[in-house]
Design an enzyme around this catalytic site. Sequence first.
Site, PDB file in Angstrom:
ATOM      1  N   LYS A 140       0.793  -1.223   0.000  1.00 18.51           N
ATOM      2  CA  LYS A 140       0.000   0.000   0.000  1.00 18.51           C
ATOM      3  C   LYS A 140       0.826   1.273   0.000  1.00 18.51           C
ATOM      4  O   LYS A 140       0.284   2.353  -0.234  1.00 18.51           O
ATOM      5  CB  LYS A 140      -0.995  -0.009   1.164  1.00 18.51           C
ATOM      6  CG  LYS A 140      -1.954  -1.168   1.170  1.00 18.51           C
ATOM      7  CD  LYS A 140      -2.747  -1.354  -0.113  1.00 18.51           C
ATOM      8  CE  LYS A 140      -3.725  -0.275  -0.374  1.00 18.51           C
ATOM      9  NZ  LYS A 140      -4.831  -0.723  -1.281  1.00 18.51           N
ATOM     10  N   SER A 175      -3.378 -12.348   4.052  1.00 16.29           N
ATOM     11  CA  SER A 175      -3.875 -12.163   2.676  1.00 16.29           C
ATOM     12  C   SER A 175      -2.832 -12.678   1.683  1.00 16.29           C
ATOM     13  O   SER A 175      -3.175 -13.159   0.601  1.00 16.29           O
ATOM     14  CB  SER A 175      -4.230 -10.706   2.397  1.00 16.29           C
ATOM     15  OG  SER A 175      -3.071  -9.935   2.172  1.00 16.29           O
TER      16      SER A 175
END
Length: 304
Positions: free
Chosen positions: A49, A266
Amino acid sequence: MSRTPAPVVSSILETIGRTPLVRVPLAGLADGVELWAKCEWFNPGGSVKDRAALSIINEGERSGALTKDKTIVDSSSGNTAVGLALVGRAKGYAVELVMPESVTRDRKCLCGAYGARLVYTDAFSGSDGAIVKVREIVAATPQRYFYADQYRNPANPLAHYRTTGPEIWEQTGGRITHFVAGLGTSGTVMGTGRYLHERDAKVRVVAVEPSDGLHGLEGLKHMASALVPEIYDPKGHDDKVSVETDDGYKMCGEALETCGLLIGHSAGAALWGAREVARSLRSGVVVVLLPDAGERYLVGQGNK
Ligand SMILES: Cc1ncc(COP(=O)(O)O)c(C=O)c1O
């Protein structure tokens, strides 16, 4: 062994991107199949991110929407929060982050250490609850804020179109046949997928999604039961793999045992999906994007 020279840069922001591609020798793959992992925890904020955060802030400055008197605000279940806090700090902006109370203490401390102001929402309403709250905050005093809006902002997928995609293409010498990544805001899949499709329309872009809405794979969304991000276009991927929370978690253990990779949940889910894809092939070059490391998930949830 020859090694690439270590980078010399003038700002920490220049260390975002250019993450390593590491071979993952999982069992059960045909001889002609290569599985590679794009290890995104090598970014300075510890996750994929950082790329989106930098792109959103740079585009905000370029368009004039972000000026020094504004506070950068967004909702995030953690990694975008860290990315925005890091980039905001490095560029001298105030940052306010809305996140579910259940985000790990570690993550909250990290954002706080970068100087961001944190606003908590109910754990049970998850990332969607934080989205609703940040929209209320911005609507109340719009002139105060630059709303990063990672779920709607085209600068999010653009980060991956401009950096992640070209890096993977270059790192595989254009040999990639399959790209696999989890769906959260969908920025990674949309942007990287678009770039790879433009280079070679035959590259299969595979999105990994939790099997149902009540899952424990932080950062991922089950599109059928979630607030669907505006940047998401189902035509942006060729296939979808559905993964159980348990399989994602078990894959983290397997990655550690077989390859010494300590990966986040994830990432475990994405790797599980990539192994499904890789096992179905007789030859191919499969690249899976692993968003963050297991280090992010070692401490308890809430304030424990
Ligand atoms: C741990 C983790 N995995 C996966 C994702 C999904 O990435 P994207 O938002 O680009 O779809 C995120 C996004 O926040 C994340 O934090």
